[in-house]
Every structure is written in C-alpha cells, then in structure tokens.
Scaffold this motif. Structure first.
Motif, PDB file in Angstrom:
ATOM      1  N   HIS A  81       0.171   4.121   1.146  1.00  0.00           N
ATOM      2  CA  HIS A  81       0.002   5.029   2.284  1.00  0.00           C
ATOM      3  C   HIS A  81       1.118   4.823   3.299  1.00  0.00           C
ATOM      4  O   HIS A  81       2.045   5.610   3.367  1.00  0.00           O
ATOM      5  N   ARG A  82       1.072   3.709   4.054  1.00  0.00           N
ATOM      6  CA  ARG A  82       2.143   3.493   5.020  1.00  0.00           C
ATOM      7  C   ARG A  82       2.740   2.099   4.896  1.00  0.00           C
ATOM      8  O   ARG A  82       3.268   1.545   5.862  1.00  0.00           O
ATOM      9  N   GLY A  83       2.635   1.532   3.680  1.00  0.00           N
ATOM     10  CA  GLY A  83       3.435   0.338   3.392  1.00  0.00           C
ATOM     11  C   GLY A  83       2.850  -0.991   3.804  1.00  0.00           C
ATOM     12  O   GLY A  83       3.530  -2.014   3.729  1.00  0.00           O
ATOM     13  N   ASN A  84       1.602  -1.026   4.225  1.00  0.00           N
ATOM     14  CA  ASN A  84       0.999  -2.308   4.595  1.00  0.00           C
ATOM     15  C   ASN A  84       0.962  -3.239   3.383  1.00  0.00           C
ATOM     16  O   ASN A  84       0.762  -2.791   2.258  1.00  0.00           O
ATOM     17  N   CYS A  93      -7.106  -1.434   1.289  1.00  0.00           N
ATOM     18  CA  CYS A  93      -6.123  -1.750   2.325  1.00  0.00           C
ATOM     19  C   CYS A  93      -6.821  -1.977   3.664  1.00  0.00           C
ATOM     20  O   CYS A  93      -7.733  -1.239   4.042  1.00  0.00           O
ATOM     21  N   CYS A  99       0.839  -1.196   0.000  1.00  0.00           N
ATOM     22  CA  CYS A  99       0.000   0.000   0.000  1.00  0.00           C
ATOM     23  C   CYS A  99       0.876   1.249   0.000  1.00  0.00           C
ATOM     24  O   CYS A  99       1.867   1.330   0.727  1.00  0.00           O
ATOM     25  N   TYR A 156      -5.673  -1.461   6.524  1.00  0.00           N
ATOM     26  CA  TYR A 156      -5.205  -0.588   7.600  1.00  0.00           C
ATOM     27  C   TYR A 156      -6.055   0.686   7.693  1.00  0.00           C
ATOM     28  O   TYR A 156      -6.730   0.928   8.690  1.00  0.00           O
ATOM     29  N   HIS A 157      -6.058   1.508   6.625  1.00  0.00           N
ATOM     30  CA  HIS A 157      -6.829   2.748   6.654  1.00  0.00           C
ATOM     31  C   HIS A 157      -7.763   2.894   5.463  1.00  0.00           C
ATOM     32  O   HIS A 157      -8.284   3.969   5.207  1.00  0.00           O
ATOM     33  N   GLY A 158      -7.904   1.816   4.705  1.00  0.00           N
ATOM     34  CA  GLY A 158      -8.929   1.789   3.675  1.00  0.00           C
ATOM     35  C   GLY A 158      -8.601   2.428   2.336  1.00  0.00           C
ATOM     36  O   GLY A 158      -9.486   2.578   1.502  1.00  0.00           O
ATOM     37  N   TRP A 159      -7.362   2.817   2.106  1.00  0.00           N
ATOM     38  CA  TRP A 159      -7.031   3.321   0.772  1.00  0.00           C
ATOM     39  C   TRP A 159      -7.375   2.228  -0.248  1.00  0.00           C
ATOM     40  O   TRP A 159      -7.148   1.039   0.017  1.00  0.00           O
TER      41      TRP A 159
HETATM   42  S1  FES Z   1      -1.216   1.556   5.010  1.00  0.00           S
HETATM   43 FE1  FES Z   1      -2.738   1.152   3.557  1.00  0.00          FE
HETATM   44  S2  FES Z   1      -4.244   2.584   3.980  1.00  0.00           S
HETATM   45 FE2  FES Z   1      -2.741   3.022   5.437  1.00  0.00          FE
END
Ligand code: FES
Ligand SMILES: [Fe+2]
Lengths: 433, 110
Positions: free
Chosen positions: A104-107, A128, A102, A130-133
């Motif tokens: 955003h923050r690499g998930n 994602c 992802c 984690y935060h839904g991106w």
């Molecule tokens: S790491 Fe994927 S939405 Fe935050």
C-alpha cells in the motif's frame, strides 16, 4: 602420556602440498603476487559489490528448523541491501521469502516494538500495522480496508514482492536476482552438495551476533586462515601457549577450492587428548573448551558423513567450508557444527553472526560442555573483532597498498580473487547492456 | 521460605543474588562490572564444587530441574564465563577488544 605430548608438534608439522609445491600454485587462476585490499576500503567498490555479488549469489538466511510448522515465519534483515525479508512456511509446507514491505504505502510489514529488529513467530496471515492491508502466507493480498475507495484496484497485482528461495539440506537460501543465473544446486556445486550431514539432528542452537567496524571481507579473512591463532589467540589456553605453536606456526592439512567456494581442513589434537596440564582448569572439569565438547555426540560413528574431510587426511579435526559469498560451515570431529555469516552493512561495517548447533543435551553435563564450548567462541571472536577494526584502520590509511599472502592464507587469496572476478564479470555484462 | 539452593550447596547461597543470571549478555556485563577480587571470590567458592554440582544436577532430567537446581546450574553458567577472567586473562575484559560487541542472542534454557 609422553606420546600425547607430541601432538602439538605434529600439528605444527608441515603437511604435504600439491605437486606444484603449494596450494596456491595448484590453482592456475591464482597468482602468488601481493594483493590489494582496495576492494575492502572503497565505498564505490562496496556499491558495485552489492549489485554484483549480493544481488546475484545465493545467500543463506537461516534453517528450516526455524520454521517448525505451517505459518511459522521469521524476518531477516539484509543490511547491505537495505532490505528485510519475511521467510515463511506456507499452508503447502513450502518455504517462501518475500520483501518485508507493504504494497500500500511501503510500511515494513512484520515487526514488533522496534522496526529495526528481527522477529519470528507463527501466524495465519500478515496484517499491516498502518492501514490493515492483509496478505496470506503465500504473499497474496487478501484484504483492503474500504476497498471501494480505491480506483479499480486489482488485488492480484498487489501481492508481496517475492524473492527466489530454495533449500539445501535444511539451509534456506535466497537470491535477489530477477532471474538467478544458476539454480541453488548448481551454484553450490559438487564439493558442497557432496556434504550429507545429519543437520536435522542438531537442533540445540546458540546464536551470537556482533556489529563490527570492519569490511566484511577483512573480517571473514581472519576466519579462513589458521595462520593467526597461535599469535592473536596465543594466550587462550596452555595448548595455544605451546612454544611449538608459537615458534613454528600452525599448518592447515588440506585446502581445496571449487568454483567460488573453498574448504580448509585441520587436524585434531585438542579435545581432551593431551595431558591435563595443557588445559585450563574449567576445561578439565567440564570436558570441553576450544571449541566444543570433548566427548563425541550421538551422531559420531567411525564413518565420517559423506563430503567431510574431502582431502581424506588422517587425524581429521575439522572442516571449514566457505560458501560464497558470506557463509561458512565448520564441522568438528566431536559431532557438532558452527555457521558464520558476514553481512556487509557499509564498506567498513559488518554484522557478524555465529550459530552453534549441537544434538539436544541428554543431561546437565552435556549441556555445560556445550555452554563452555560456545563461551570459548566469544573469547576468541572478540579478540578477532578488536584486531580487525584495527586492520580496517590500517588499510584505510592507504599508506600500504600491496600485501603479501602466504600459502597458509590460500583461502584469503582465493576469496579476494573471486570477489574481484564477480565484480569484473558484472561490470562487463553491464557494459554490454 | 524454600531454600535458594539444594541443601548440599546451601553454603553457596550468598552468591545467588549476584551471580544467578538469566542470559549470556547479563553474565558478561556482570564480568565487566566486577572487580577481579569479586570474580576471584566467586570462582574460588564455586570451582571446587563444580564437579559435585554436576553430579547432583545429573540426577534430574534436564527439562525437569527443580527451581533450586536451576539456580545452581545458573551459578555454573556464570562460573564458565568468569573462568576466563581468572584462568586466562587475569582481568575481567578480553585484552585488545576495544568497544567491539558480540552477544549471545539465542541461548537454550535451561
Ligand atoms: S502501508 Fe500497509 S496498509 Fe497502508
Ligand atoms: Fe581468530
């Protein structure tokens, strides 16, 4: 029947060699000196190999049948590169590959229950956990939760990181280079692209995997020579126990190398053609065994598919194509094929995958013949697994550093040479900047 | 209660509980956790009936096997894996394989 009894003798006979006297000497780029396996025990070489080979060569990650419709995807972990891919069929039917990360923050974007396990399925988009991106099937970032909280973010700059991806005969290949040095077609070259096999008809798939404590090349070598089977696998069935095999050895009928790839062909002679005493009882009941069904599948005609049996040998039984660096396709005379993948994990661990592909069985008898065929793969492969862990230990002692290879080990020598050449070439390019 | 196996094979019903297994890893684990005596008894019971079982099962389309027939087929899948212990190795495990693992992860059904 007495005629049939002679088949193992024929198999043990030495086949004619090229005019130079050996397969090895037929290739001027190869010498006949003992080889070093430092490239299979050195952690430093492994680091180089990741860059020089696995980030430059085209790598097979699966087949298009795994992506049946638009939105079908699977994830494929490449352990040696510490990455995971999402391979997906887009709305335009095109197959693409993305790093499974992802923006955003690499998930890790796509996984279920266990982050380290591969998954497959069908979806309309990737969200994602984690935060839904959210990303569409073409990798474009389409949704940011509370987008207004971000600072002038441009969604078009945060698509999934794409990996070069191309398809040959239904085989999906990726290339991790920023710009591949060759197209997939050029990389495969004429010997491989000459193969025109009805892969799409062989949809009955069996998939094995194993984690083994050996360098991927050391392991691969046992699957690219037929020198060891009469000994290492010498107890498997009465054919293997034949004194002709065990005393005289087995001769490959044809070898060819082209570019970084190679092939070895052997004669048939098993597959139910011998007298019953040469088979285990289960083989006789199910008409199958080493390896695979005795009766030809519906794709078999009197004409072999183009590209197979490249040496045009009589009594053709199988072709074992080694596609650089870590992929092999083995075609069998009764009309099915196997693939092997040797994925490095560390300098002395690999992930070994074997896939067997058959035509869909038309009845229980065909189904059972396939099941027995794939069961023999495991009985053989586990013998290889145990022994190659022992080989790795022997090599890592560094007590012996030079190893003589015979002409039957032509493909091992060629593979070793190609790896060293690719690494040297990479180092040279790095040095030049 | 419905029969576990088709009537002609009802004598094999005592083997259903232990030997009708859904996947290759389960069958292989069963092989490793069984004594040669247990494997031999299973083999001796099923092997002589294997041909008859295939003839029986081939009356049905592969994708429309009744439940009792599927159980019979699963006994044959177990027979395949156990045959190596009996016919080849004379022991449950493959010699010299140490702790190496190699498992069938995708297997068609039935
Ligand atoms: S790491 Fe994927 S939405 Fe935050
Ligand atoms: Fe082997």
């Amino acid at each position: 029947m007495t005629e049939n009894l002679k088949i193992p003798k024929q198999a043990a006979r030495q086949y004619p060699k090229p005019p130079e006297g050996s397969w090895t000497e037929h290739y001027p780029e190869l010498d006949t000196e003992p080889v070093s396996y430092e490239n299979s025990i050195s952690p430093e070489f492994f680091e180089l190999e990741r860059e020089a080979v696995f980030k430059r060569a085209w790598l097979n990650v699966g087949r298009v049948e795994q992506l049946k419709r638009k939105g079908s995807y699977f994830t494929k972990d490449i352990p040696g590169l510490k990455t995971s891919l999402i391979v997906v069929r887009g709305k335009d039917d095109k197959v693409r590959a993305f790093h499974n990360v992802c923006r955003h923050r690499g998930n890790k974007l796509v996984w279920t229950d266990y982050p380290a396990e591969e998954v497959s399925g069908t979806c309309r988009q990737f969200a994602c956990k984690y935060h839904g991106w959210t990303y569409d099937l073409e990798g474009t970032l389409t949704f940011i939760l509370q987008e207004g909280e971000f600072f002038g973010i441009d969604k078009s700059k945060y698509g999934l990181v794409q990996v070069h991806c191309d398809v040959w005969k239904g085989f999906i290949f990726v290339n991790f280079a920023a710009e591949p040095e060759q197209s997939l077609h050029d990389f495969l070259g004429p010997m491989i692209t000459a193969i025109d096999y009805p892969f799409e008809k062989l949809t009955q798939r069996y998939y094995y995997r194993g984690d083994i404590n050996s360098n991927w090349k050391i392991f691969h070598d046992a699957f690219q020579e037929f020198y060891h089977p009469p000994i290492l696998h010498g107890h498997q069935n009465p054919v293997m126990r034949q004194t002709d095999y065990q005393d005289l050895g087995f001769y490959t009928s044809y070898f060819q190398a082209e570019g970084p790839h190679r092939v070895g062909s052997t004669s048939g002679g098993a597959g139910g053609k011998l007298v019953p005493e040469f088979y285990n009882p289960i083989e006789q009941v199910m008409r199958s065994g080493l390896f695979g069904p005795w009766d030809p599948s519906e794709i078999v005609t009197d004409q072999l598919p183009p590209g197979l049996n490249p040496g045009n040998k009589k009594n053709w039984g199988l072709d074992s194509f080694q596609i650089f660096p870590n992929f092999a396709i083995v075609f069998w005379e009764t009309g099915w094929y196997l693939t092997y993948h040797y994925w490095p994990v560390t300098h002395n661990r690999l992930l070994f995958e074997a896939n067997a592909y058959f035509t869909p069985p038309r009845n229980v008898r065909e189904r059972l013949a396939q099941q027995l065929g794939i069961a023999t793969i495991k009985e053989y492969a586990l013998e290889d697994c145990g022994t190659l862990e022992a080989t790795q230990m022997g090599l890592e002692s560094r007590v012996v550093t030079q190893f003589p290879l015979g002409d039957q080990e032509f493909m091992c020598r060629h593979a070793n040479k190609v790896i060293n050449t690719w690494v040297a070439d990479y180092q040279q390019k790095q040095a030049k900047g | 209660m419905a029969n576990l196996l088709p009537a002609e094979f009802s004598d094999l019903e005592p083997f259903v509980a232990d030997w009708c297994l859904d996947s290759e890893p389960e069958r292989y684990a069963k092989r490793l956790s069984s004594t040669m005596g247990e494997i031999q008894a299973f083999y001796d019971a099923i092997m002589p009936r294997a041909e008859d079982a295939m003839v029986y099962l081939d009356r049905f389309p592969l994708d429309a096997l009744p439940e009792d027939a599927v159980r019979l087929l699963k006994l044959l899948y177990s027979l395949i894996l156990m045959s190596f212990a009996v016919e080849v190795w004379k022991q449950p495990y493959i010699p010299d394989t140490g702790t190496a693992q190699f498992e069938l992860k995708i297997e068609p059904f039935p």
